[in-house]
Design a protein around this motif. Structure first.
Motif, short mmCIF file in Angstrom:
data_model
loop_
_atom_site.label_atom_id
_atom_site.label_comp_id
_atom_site.label_asym_id
_atom_site.label_seq_id
_atom_site.Cartn_x
_atom_site.Cartn_y
_atom_site.Cartn_z
N GLU A 8 22.67 -34.21 68.93
CA GLU A 8 23.72 -35.00 68.26
C GLU A 8 23.20 -36.41 67.99
O GLU A 8 22.84 -37.13 68.91
CB GLU A 8 24.97 -35.07 69.15
CG GLU A 8 25.60 -33.71 69.42
CD GLU A 8 25.96 -32.98 68.14
OE1 GLU A 8 26.70 -33.56 67.33
OE2 GLU A 8 25.49 -31.84 67.94
N LYS A 47 22.97 -29.93 60.54
CA LYS A 47 24.00 -28.87 60.61
C LYS A 47 25.36 -29.54 60.60
O LYS A 47 25.55 -30.57 61.26
CB LYS A 47 23.80 -28.10 61.92
CG LYS A 47 24.80 -27.01 62.18
CD LYS A 47 24.42 -26.20 63.41
CE LYS A 47 24.80 -26.89 64.69
NZ LYS A 47 24.68 -26.05 65.89
N ALA A 48 26.29 -28.96 59.88
CA ALA A 48 27.65 -29.51 59.89
C ALA A 48 28.62 -28.38 59.53
O ALA A 48 28.23 -27.36 58.96
CB ALA A 48 27.77 -30.64 58.88
N VAL A 49 29.87 -28.60 59.88
CA VAL A 49 30.92 -27.66 59.47
C VAL A 49 31.58 -28.26 58.22
O VAL A 49 32.14 -29.35 58.27
CB VAL A 49 31.94 -27.43 60.59
CG1 VAL A 49 33.09 -26.54 60.11
CG2 VAL A 49 31.26 -26.80 61.80
N GLN A 53 33.13 -23.87 57.37
CA GLN A 53 31.92 -23.03 57.47
C GLN A 53 30.74 -23.84 57.99
O GLN A 53 30.53 -24.97 57.53
CB GLN A 53 31.55 -22.53 56.07
CG GLN A 53 31.86 -21.08 55.86
CD GLN A 53 31.15 -20.56 54.62
OE1 GLN A 53 30.90 -21.32 53.68
NE2 GLN A 53 30.84 -19.28 54.61
N GLU A 54 29.98 -23.25 58.92
CA GLU A 54 28.81 -23.96 59.41
C GLU A 54 27.67 -23.84 58.40
O GLU A 54 27.33 -22.74 57.98
CB GLU A 54 28.37 -23.36 60.75
CG GLU A 54 27.22 -24.15 61.35
CD GLU A 54 26.67 -23.50 62.60
OE1 GLU A 54 27.38 -23.47 63.62
OE2 GLU A 54 25.52 -23.03 62.53
N VAL A 55 27.12 -24.99 58.00
CA VAL A 55 25.99 -24.96 57.05
C VAL A 55 24.83 -25.76 57.62
O VAL A 55 25.03 -26.78 58.29
CB VAL A 55 26.36 -25.51 55.65
CG1 VAL A 55 27.11 -24.51 54.83
CG2 VAL A 55 27.16 -26.80 55.74
N ARG A 56 23.61 -25.27 57.34
CA ARG A 56 22.39 -25.95 57.78
C ARG A 56 21.53 -26.19 56.56
O ARG A 56 21.35 -25.28 55.75
CB ARG A 56 21.58 -25.06 58.72
CG ARG A 56 22.27 -24.71 59.98
CD ARG A 56 21.43 -23.72 60.75
NE ARG A 56 22.11 -23.41 62.00
CZ ARG A 56 21.51 -23.00 63.08
NH1 ARG A 56 20.20 -22.81 63.09
NH2 ARG A 56 22.18 -22.75 64.18
N PHE A 86 26.59 -28.61 50.97
CA PHE A 86 26.25 -29.67 51.93
C PHE A 86 26.01 -31.01 51.24
O PHE A 86 26.48 -32.06 51.71
CB PHE A 86 25.00 -29.28 52.75
CG PHE A 86 24.79 -30.18 53.93
CD1 PHE A 86 25.32 -29.84 55.17
CD2 PHE A 86 24.11 -31.38 53.81
CE1 PHE A 86 25.15 -30.69 56.27
CE2 PHE A 86 23.94 -32.23 54.89
CZ PHE A 86 24.46 -31.88 56.11
N TRP A 89 29.19 -32.76 50.21
CA TRP A 89 29.92 -33.20 51.40
C TRP A 89 29.25 -34.45 51.98
O TRP A 89 29.90 -35.44 52.29
CB TRP A 89 29.95 -32.07 52.44
CG TRP A 89 30.48 -32.50 53.77
CD1 TRP A 89 31.78 -32.66 54.12
CD2 TRP A 89 29.70 -32.88 54.91
NE1 TRP A 89 31.87 -33.11 55.41
CE2 TRP A 89 30.61 -33.24 55.93
CE3 TRP A 89 28.33 -32.93 55.18
CZ2 TRP A 89 30.20 -33.66 57.20
CZ3 TRP A 89 27.91 -33.34 56.44
CH2 TRP A 89 28.84 -33.70 57.43
N SER A 101 24.64 -33.02 63.87
CA SER A 101 23.65 -32.25 64.62
C SER A 101 22.35 -32.21 63.83
O SER A 101 22.34 -31.81 62.65
CB SER A 101 24.13 -30.81 64.82
OG SER A 101 25.38 -30.81 65.46
#
Ligand SMILES: Cc1cc2nc3c(=O)[nH]c(=O)nc-3n(C[C@H](O)[C@H](O)[C@H](O)COP(=O)(O)OP(=O)(O)OC[C@H]3O[C@@H](n4cnc5c(N)ncnc54)[C@H](O)[C@@H]3O)c2cc1C
Length: 215
Positions: A8, A47-49, A53-56, A86, A89, A101
């Motif tokens: 983090e 990585k983020a939601v 939805q979790e996206v990397r 992503f 966002w 993250s």
């Protein structure tokens, strides 16, 4: 491997860049400096939601190595892609103080020859990010080295990290050469007009960059 876990990190700063892009600076605490040590040219996976939805995604580090050591900072540059989850966002919602993250640096797009007299980088659009880190680090760490950047964009107003490049140019006037190739803005010289493709690379090398001068 524990090194490739997500950690983090706090966002220290978000700076607007050309054409809706952003430069996001992470604060690396002293205890994490070693873990986030990098070779210029490497990237971070974040990585983020987003919308549940979790996206990397991967983003190349744009800052020079010295900024991590001196200020505990790592910077990435994100250009929004049409319809992209992503990047849009990040460009619209991330702000200083947020926690994201981030995996430690990774990737093999790094210089193979540690010392060089003349490095040349070709980049287009957001592809500048790893090259900017390599250029700035080369100029800072190797006082005998020159760097030439051939940088393709639509027009000058869409040039990402233009200010950072100008700062480098002011600091290393005799050692950094910037060659802008524009596809949608008239240039005085035909050579500097159009997109960077194989023919353009060959023409620029023939006219301006004798092969023997490049490392
Ligand atoms: C090593 C590495 C380094 C990178 N460094 C950078 C960098 O420094 N800066 C940077 O800006 N980018 C960089 N990228 C690209 C970055 O990782 C992302 O791919 C980019 O930001 C787009 O992600 P996104 O989530 O916004 O788009 P996504 O949501 O992944 O969408 C990408 C595109 O595909 C389209 N699309 C999505 N789903 C569909 C579908 N089902 N059907 C049809 N089309 C679809 C979208 O409309 C969009 O145009 C790098 C990539 C790699 C691999």
């Amino acid at each position: 491997m524990s090194a490739l876990r997500f950690h983090e990190l706090t966002v220290k700063r978000v700076s607007p860049e050309a054409a809706g892009s952003v430069a996001i600076t992470f604060d690396i605490p002293p205890a994490e400096l070693e873990r986030f040590h990098f070779e210029p040219g490497q990237f971070l996976t974040v990585k983020a939601v987003v919308d549940g939805q979790e996206v990397r995604r991967s983003y190349s580090i744009s800052s020079p190595r010295s900024r991590l050591a001196k200020k505990g900072e790592l910077e990435i540059g994100i250009r929004p892609v049409e319809g992209g989850v992503f990047s849009n966002w990040a460009a619209q919602s991330v702000k200083a103080g947020d926690t994201i993250s981030v995996m430690p640096p990774d990737g093999r797009f790094v210089v193979k020859k540690q010392r060089a007299i003349h490095r040349v980088g070709f980049a287009a659009g957001s592809g500048i990010t790893p090259i900017l880190s390599i250029a700035a680090t080369t100029l800072e760490e190797q006082p005998e080295s020159k760097f030439t950047l051939v940088y393709g964009n639509r027009r000058m107003s869409s040039v990402m990290f233009n200010e950072a490049l100008q700062d480098l140019k002011d600091r290393y006037r005799d050692r950094l050469t910037l060659i802008h190739v524009l596809s949608r803005q008239a240039q005085e010289v035909d050579l500097l007009q159009g997109r960077i493709d194989g023919d353009k690379v060959r023409a620029v090398i023939d006219a301006l960059l004798p092969v023997k001068s490049m490392d």
